[in-house]
Scaffold this motif. Structure first.
Motif, PDB file in Angstrom:
ATOM      1  N   ASP A   1      10.730  13.206  41.396  1.00 38.72           N
ATOM      2  CA  ASP A   1      10.920  12.022  40.553  1.00 38.72           C
ATOM      3  C   ASP A   1      10.503  12.264  39.102  1.00 38.72           C
ATOM      4  O   ASP A   1      10.336  11.319  38.340  1.00 38.72           O
ATOM      5  CB  ASP A   1      10.192  10.805  41.141  1.00 38.72           C
TER       6      ASP A   1
ATOM      7  N   ASP B   1       7.796  13.022  37.492  1.00 35.25           N
ATOM      8  CA  ASP B   1       6.582  12.452  36.898  1.00 35.25           C
ATOM      9  C   ASP B   1       5.513  13.530  36.752  1.00 35.25           C
ATOM     10  O   ASP B   1       4.382  13.250  36.384  1.00 35.25           O
ATOM     11  CB  ASP B   1       6.056  11.272  37.716  1.00 35.25           C
TER      12      ASP B   1
ATOM     13  N   ASP C   1       5.711  15.635  45.124  1.00 32.16           N
ATOM     14  CA  ASP C   1       5.952  14.445  45.927  1.00 32.16           C
ATOM     15  C   ASP C   1       5.776  14.760  47.406  1.00 32.16           C
ATOM     16  O   ASP C   1       5.546  15.901  47.775  1.00 32.16           O
ATOM     17  CB  ASP C   1       7.328  13.887  45.573  1.00 32.16           C
TER      18      ASP C   1
ATOM     19  N   SER D   1       6.435   9.147  46.057  1.00 33.25           N
ATOM     20  CA  SER D   1       5.915   9.743  44.834  1.00 33.25           C
ATOM     21  C   SER D   1       4.476  10.170  45.115  1.00 33.25           C
ATOM     22  O   SER D   1       3.672   9.376  45.605  1.00 33.25           O
ATOM     23  CB  SER D   1       5.948   8.705  43.712  1.00 33.25           C
TER      24      SER D   1
ATOM     25  N   ILE E   1      10.326   6.655  47.275  1.00 31.07           N
ATOM     26  CA  ILE E   1      11.442   7.008  46.408  1.00 31.07           C
ATOM     27  C   ILE E   1      12.710   6.765  47.212  1.00 31.07           C
ATOM     28  O   ILE E   1      12.954   7.440  48.215  1.00 31.07           O
ATOM     29  CB  ILE E   1      11.338   8.479  45.951  1.00 31.07           C
TER      30      ILE E   1
ATOM     31  N   HIS F   1      17.225  13.703  49.728  1.00 29.28           N
ATOM     32  CA  HIS F   1      16.825  12.992  48.520  1.00 29.28           C
ATOM     33  C   HIS F   1      18.023  12.268  47.908  1.00 29.28           C
ATOM     34  O   HIS F   1      17.918  11.107  47.508  1.00 29.28           O
ATOM     35  CB  HIS F   1      16.220  13.994  47.519  1.00 29.28           C
TER      36      HIS F   1
ATOM     37  N   THR G   1      18.253   8.155  47.518  1.00 24.70           N
ATOM     38  CA  THR G   1      18.284   7.483  46.221  1.00 24.70           C
ATOM     39  C   THR G   1      19.700   7.135  45.785  1.00 24.70           C
ATOM     40  O   THR G   1      19.885   6.346  44.862  1.00 24.70           O
ATOM     41  CB  THR G   1      17.673   8.383  45.127  1.00 24.70           C
TER      42      THR G   1
ATOM     43  N   SER H   1      19.674  15.012  42.492  1.00 24.74           N
ATOM     44  CA  SER H   1      18.369  15.527  42.872  1.00 24.74           C
ATOM     45  C   SER H   1      18.125  16.834  42.131  1.00 24.74           C
ATOM     46  O   SER H   1      19.037  17.645  42.002  1.00 24.74           O
ATOM     47  CB  SER H   1      18.332  15.762  44.376  1.00 24.74           C
TER      48      SER H   1
END
Ligand SMILES: *[C@@H]1O[C@H](CO)[C@@H](O)[C@H](O)[C@H]1NC(C)=O
Ligand SMILES: *[C@@H]1O[C@H](CO)[C@@H](O)[C@H](O)[C@H]1NC(C)=O
Ligand SMILES: *[C@@H]1O[C@H](CO)[C@@H](O)[C@H](O)[C@H]1NC(C)=O
Ligand SMILES: *[C@@H]1O[C@H](CO)[C@@H](O)[C@H](O)[C@H]1NC(C)=O
Ligand SMILES: *[C@@H]1O[C@H](CO)[C@@H](O)[C@H](O)[C@H]1NC(C)=O
Ligand SMILES: *[C@@H]1O[C@H](CO)[C@@H](O)[C@H](O)[C@H]1NC(C)=O
Ligand SMILES: *[C@@H]1O[C@H](CO)[C@@H](O)[C@H](O)[C@H]1NC(C)=O
Ligand SMILES: *[C@@H]1O[C@H](CO)[C@@H](O)[C@H](O)[C@H]1NC(C)=O
Length: 552
Positions: A220, A222, A226, A243, A250, A293, A297, A301
């Protein structure tokens, strides 16, 4: 003329430098007019003497300050033995070591369930929103067993993953993440025990957790890795991505399409692509983390796919990658020649599979393995896999060469139900010391009642293949055991976590540390074969002299 100047320069190189400096027209201030007629040399040498003594004095002063005035950082004294007890508690199969108080001695993390915390911290379950009794995560000093911190972190048991990197106010920290039953998801700061975040978990009501917390690269963006949790719901494996720094889910749950059993693994192919591998109905099933992923979402990814693996997998649905002989019980990543290979233990055989193309390297089928294998060095710098063939009175310990599958050593060592898994520690001679639980005396006699039986801990080193050293007898129920180096390259220690057998009957929970070298002198030498050192004392001396090395 030039010759004699050069000669002088060779004899007094510094003098020449000085002259040059003073003759430099750029710095006229150095040469005072009144001094012009005087011979310059004595003054320069006096200056030099003064400078020499000043610097000598300064050096001595620094030596004096460093050696006498500034105190040495005291090396915390590590006690050879310590033990911390909790009464009327329950504990779980979790032990981890980390340097929490930064004294360069590894500290011990474990879980216990009780109404209140220990007396040192008057925290109760309700402080963190749990009802009493609840599960605490606690950190004990590796030096003396004193409680460093503890925190209520789950209602009842939990799946724990420590050392998950965290980003707190642009400072990297580390956390223990706990997935509790029922439905909590909590992160606790590894160094202070503060709760960093806490959420209800989003698993379905009947979901059973299949995997440990698998650590993914940062998906993600950040900056922190994760987490992935696999659950089994209604005969289907589901994947949840969280996360790592906030604990927020997520996307949605992603389905892996098929049913599976516990023992999943995150495998990274040589192309750097992440795949989840899990045992499913007589096969090895797989699923790309990128696919999961994207499905969760509905977007892109940052992860990769491996073209070779995509070819092996059914592109439309995750599923069997590879058919194994018999149901797979254990799945492990092991170091291979190029990247990680896979060690599979099925009901029929134990085999090593190439980590890239899944081609079997070797198969060892003459064993019934009921325990997760461990790795260690039997020959210098050569990894061996240690498996247990059979259970109870018929248990045998087998060492197989990891690269060829050849049998290196085998020994009958009856085990008791509830014996902790074996362990190994690398030694300075590039081999490993091995720690086995069992009951050597059980051979040829009846199986003792597991409840009042003593679990005996044996130590083995490949340089003494005909000898086991019985280090300790423990009659309590051992929930978890670790052989660790608490201080880098110093002494090896055994950490025992003992407690009640059933989570419904609270009792005494203890965490104890014993230095291996202190256990050796009172150890009982068990001779398995002729040969080896003549006296028992010589054997103990050999074990005492073992030096360990920290794993890189
Ligand atoms: C737990 O703590 C509460 C309040 O601090 C106290 O009243 C209670 O007696 C404690 N219980 C036990 C078993 O120590
Ligand atoms: C223990 O509890 C008392 C009263 O609830 C509180 O004043 C005290 O600060 C607490 N001590 C610790 C170490 O948390
Ligand atoms: C235990 O060791 C820690 C440092 O690791 C120290 O702060 C503490 O005072 C010690 N406690 C006891 C009871 O010795
Ligand atoms: C959970 O499982 C029980 C029995 O195993 C079943 O009766 C119940 O309907 C299930 N609940 C959900 C939400 O699936
Ligand atoms: C791939 O999966 C689809 C849907 O699950 C299935 O219909 C198909 O038979 C599978 N193909 C292979 C080669 O397994
Ligand atoms: C493993 O155990 C079985 C049954 O006890 C035995 O037949 C077999 O020979 C053992 N394997 C090895 C390699 O010793
Ligand atoms: C083993 O136990 C059975 C009954 O529990 C008994 O009859 C038998 O004699 C025992 N054998 C040995 C070798 O102790
Ligand atoms: C373990 O117990 C057995 C018998 O109870 C005894 O002979 C042996 O010396 C003990 N070993 C240690 C290391 O204390």
């Amino acid at each position: 003329m030039t010759d004699s100047k050069d000669l002088e320069a060779e004899i007094h190189p510094l003098k020449n430098e000085d002259k040059k400096l003073q003759e430099n027209p750029g710095k006229p201030a150095n040469t005072g007019d009144g001094l012009k007629g005087l011979p310059r040399q004595p003054r320069v040498s006096r200056c030099r003497t003064v400078a020499f003594f000043l610097s000598l004095f300064f050096c001595l002063f620094v030596v004096f300050v460093v050696s006498f005035i500034i105190p040495c950082p005291d090396r915390p004294v590590s006690q050879g033995v310590w033990r911390t007890d909790y009464s009327a508690a329950v504990t779980y199969d979790f032990l981890a070591t980390e340097d929490i108080n930064r004294d360069r001695i590894q500290d011990v993390l474990f879980l216990y369930k009780n109404t209140n915390g220990s007396n040192s911290f008057n925290l109760s379950c309700t402080d963190e929103g749990f009802s009493s009794p609840c599960t605490f995560v606690a950190a004990l000093s590796g030096a003396n067993g004193s409680v460093l911190w503890e925190r209520p972190a789950a209602q009842d048991g939990a799946l724990v993953q420590c050392s998950v990197p965290q980003l707190q106010a642009r400072r990297t920290s580390s956390a223990c993440v706990l997935v509790g039953r029922p439905g909590s998801f909590v992160a606790v700061d590894l160094f202070t025990g503060e709760t960093l975040w806490s959420h209800p978990s989003s698993f379905g009501r009947n979901a059973s957790i299949l995997s440990s917390l698998l650590q993914l690269p940062d998906v993600d963006a950040d900056g922190a890795p994760d987490l992935l949790v696999l659950t089994q719901e209604e005969k289907e494996v589901g994947g949840y991505i969280y996360s790592g720094s906030t604990g927020h889910q997520i996307g949605h749950r992603g389905s892996l399409g098929v049913g599976g059993t516990a023992g999943s693994l995150l495998h990274v192919t040589r192309a750097g692509a992440h795949y989840i591998l899990f045992p499913c109905a007589g096969s090895l099933c797989g699923c790309s983390v990128k696919g999961l992923h994207e499905k969760a979402t509905g977007g892109g990814s940052p992860l990769k796919r491996d073209p070779l693996w995509e070819g092996m997998l059914n592109a439309t649905a995750p599923g069997p990658l590879w058919r194994s002989p018999g149901a797979i019980h254990y799945l492990m990543n092991v170091p291979g020649k190029a990247g990680e290979d896979l060690l599979l233990v099925s009901s029929e055989a134990c085999m090593l599979v190439d980590g890239q193309d899944l081609v079997p390297r070797w198969t060892f089928s003459a064993a019934q393995v009921s325990r997760k294998p461990i790795l260690g060095h039997y020959k210098p710098d050569t990894l061996a896999v240690v498996i247990e063939n059979g259970t109870g009175v018929d248990r045998q310990i087998l060492f197989l060469d990891l690269s060829t599958g050849a049998l290196l050593w085998n020994q009958a060592l009856p085990g008791l139900p509830g014996d902790p898994p074996s362990a190994s520690l690398p030694t300075a001679d590039h081999r490993s010391a091995f720690f086995f639980w069992g009951l050597h005396e059980l051979m040829g006699t009846n199986q003792t009642e597991p409840r009042d039986a003593q679990h005996s801990l044996y130590m083995f080193h490949p340089t003494l293949p005909g000898v086991l050293l019985e280090l300790a007898n423990i009659s309590a129920n051992i929930v978890a055991f670790q052989a660790v180096l608490l201080e880098p390259s110093r002494h090896a220690a055994c950490v025992f976590l003992t407690g009640p057998t059933s989570p419904d009957t609270p009792g005494m929970v203890s965490v104890a540390k014993h230095k291996v070298r202190d256990l050796v002198p009172s150890g009982r030498v068990v001779r398995l074969a002729e040969g080896g050192p003549d006296s028992d004392q010589a054997v103990r001396d050999r074990f005492s002299r073992l030096r360990y090395r920290s794993e890189a």
